[in-house]
Design an enzyme around this catalytic site. Structure first.
Site, PDB file in Angstrom:
ATOM      1  N   HIS A   4       0.811  -1.222   0.000  1.00 27.29           N
ATOM      2  CA  HIS A   4       0.000   0.000   0.000  1.00 27.29           C
ATOM      3  C   HIS A   4       0.848   1.279   0.000  1.00 27.29           C
ATOM      4  O   HIS A   4       0.309   2.382  -0.129  1.00 27.29           O
ATOM      5  CB  HIS A   4      -0.948   0.004   1.197  1.00 27.29           C
ATOM      6  CG  HIS A   4      -2.344   0.416   0.841  1.00 27.29           C
ATOM      7  ND1 HIS A   4      -2.621   1.376  -0.105  1.00 27.29           N
ATOM      8  CD2 HIS A   4      -3.552  -0.013   1.283  1.00 27.29           C
ATOM      9  CE1 HIS A   4      -3.924   1.541  -0.215  1.00 27.29           C
ATOM     10  NE2 HIS A   4      -4.521   0.699   0.608  1.00 27.29           N
ATOM     11  N   ASP A  61      -2.495   1.658  -4.841  1.00 25.43           N
ATOM     12  CA  ASP A  61      -3.800   1.918  -4.242  1.00 25.43           C
ATOM     13  C   ASP A  61      -4.846   1.023  -4.894  1.00 25.43           C
ATOM     14  O   ASP A  61      -4.601   0.397  -5.941  1.00 25.43           O
ATOM     15  CB  ASP A  61      -4.179   3.388  -4.403  1.00 25.43           C
ATOM     16  CG  ASP A  61      -3.239   4.308  -3.636  1.00 25.43           C
ATOM     17  OD1 ASP A  61      -2.973   4.021  -2.454  1.00 25.43           O
ATOM     18  OD2 ASP A  61      -2.757   5.296  -4.223  1.00 25.43           O
TER      19      ASP A  61
END
Length: 423
Positions: free
Chosen positions: A393, A397
């Site tokens: 992350h 995304d």
């Protein structure tokens, strides 16, 4: 006669250290140049290290299980070759005895060597909150080794246990619960239990997985794909393909091809974390996980986006065979930019993979399962598969990953009798 040094080789482009898992020779053994002398493990490969000379092994400097940096001396070998200094000059270990002794004494007090910590030492000290300045190094020049840190951890555990009764009596409080890091001390074997030492490839895998989960903020996504037409086509041609080519056309080859095409269109997923920057790789080199007994290897299909399904199937067969025969080379393991894991071969239908750091993501291809699906308001038996994506992350995304998975799903569902090109 001359005594030569053999050092830890670099077994990969980003490899900085290696672990001597086992010595294949002993002191006094005669070896020829290129004979294997040790098995060495890194986070990339498990390989045999060849001798650089012909001669007699005189000293093993590094112990089995010890991790050292690339270029570190691991053993001495006495060769028949004349010393470069000419006749009458003694070998390296025997020459200038007094000077050598003085250097060693000076080296043991050399604080600059003590401050040079290996990645393994740093990781251990951070995990157990150890002050490295408080440790007396036993390595060359006073350098702190992994064993020095492990000994400090053990000693600290003993001293804390000894101090508990007096502290509890003085303060009047109940003993504190042990933290997860103390599990090694708290878990004890009972009669009939089997203790399996954590070493070799299993130890490297454990360290890599802990580092990946500790450093990378994992997130997960999953889509379902209807691969009925793909399965029908593959089942129809697999026998003739095997007879003609000499290797199997597995369903996994189609998935690798689809992923490579998806990465071509969504290059953000073909990236790596580099601390203060993200590196988006131009080449698409797909790592594939291959299990061998209790070992796991991740060889690489180079330029997967440029290869046909036939070429990918050949690479899968070749790399898997080499892994199971212990013949993978450092080159086979280098350069991976994205990992595809065939968890479906074990019957898995849903899983969350641990990212192969420093890559940005790993895709788990699950089992193809025939089940009823509603099509045009009617039930039909279809071949369905889950595609499970683990993503870093920091780099990725949900939006781009969702689009990537949707595209891979679209490619797979579009593979049929008329669209598939094997060659």
């Amino acid at each position: 006669m001359s005594v030569e040094k053999i050092t830890m080789p670099q077994l990969g482009e980003s490899v900085t250290e290696g672990t001597v898992s086992s010595w294949l020779i002993s002191v006094g053994d005669q070896v020829n140049k290129y004979d294997p002398i040790a098995e060495v493990m890194t986070d990339k490969v498990n390989a045999e290290v060849p001798s650089s000379y012909t001669g007699t092994i005189t000293e093993l400097v590094v112990e089995e299980g010890e991790t050292v940096e690339v270029g570190t001396l691991i053993c001495y070998i006495e060769t028949e070759e004349a010393s470069l200094e000419g006749p009458g000059v003694t070998n390296e270990k025997e020459s200038n005895t007094e000077d050598d002794k003085a250097e060693k004494e000076a080296g043991s007090k050399d604080s600059s060597m003590k401050k040079r910590y290996s990645p393994a030492v740093l990781r251990l000290s951070q995990e157990h909150n150890i002050d490295l300045d408080s440790i007396e190094g036993t390595g060359k020049g006073g350098r702190i080794t992994r064993k020095d840190v492990e000994k400090s951890i053990e000693n600290r555990g003993v001293s804390q246990e000894q101090a508990k009764p007096s502290q509890e009596k003085k303060i009047g409080t109940a003993p504190a619960k042990e933290t997860p890091s103390a599990s090694k001390e708290s878990i004890r074997s009972s009669a009939g239990d089997i203790e399996i030492p954590v070493k070799g490839v299993r130890k490297v895998i454990a360290e890599n997985m802990v580092r990946s989960k500790h450093e990378i903020p994992h997130a997960w996504m999953q889509v379902e794909a209807d691969v009925t037409d793909l399965v029908k086509y593959r089942n129809r041609v697999k026998e003739s393909f095997k007879n003609q080519e000499g290797f199997s056309l597995t369903p996994f080859a189609f998935f690798v091809k689809a992923v490579a095409q998806g990465l071509k269109e969504y290059p953000e997923l073909n990236s790596m974390w580099a601390g203060d920057k993200i590196i988006q790789k131009k080449d698409i080199h797909l790592s594939i996980a291959v299990a061998k007994d209790k070992e796991l290897f991740v060889p690489v299909i180079k330029h997967a986006d440029e290869k046909t399904i036939k070429a990918i199937a050949r690479d899968i067969t070749t790399l898997a065979t080499k892994a199971r025969q212990g013949k993978l080379s450092p080159e086979d393991m280098q350069g991976g930019t994205f990992t595809v894991n065939n968890t479906g071969s074990f019957g898995s239908i849903s899983s969350m993979g641990v990212i192969n750091s420093p890559q940005a993501a790993i895709l788990q291809v699950e089992s193809i399962v025939k089940r009823p699906v509603i099509i045009d308001d009617m039930f039909a038996a279809r071949d369905m598969v889950n595609l499970s994506l683990s993503l870093d992350h920091r780099i990725l995304d949900g939006l781009v990953c969702g689009r990537f998975l949707a595209r891979v799903k679209e490619i797979l569902e579009g593979m049929n009798e008329s669209s598939i090109t094997l060659y």
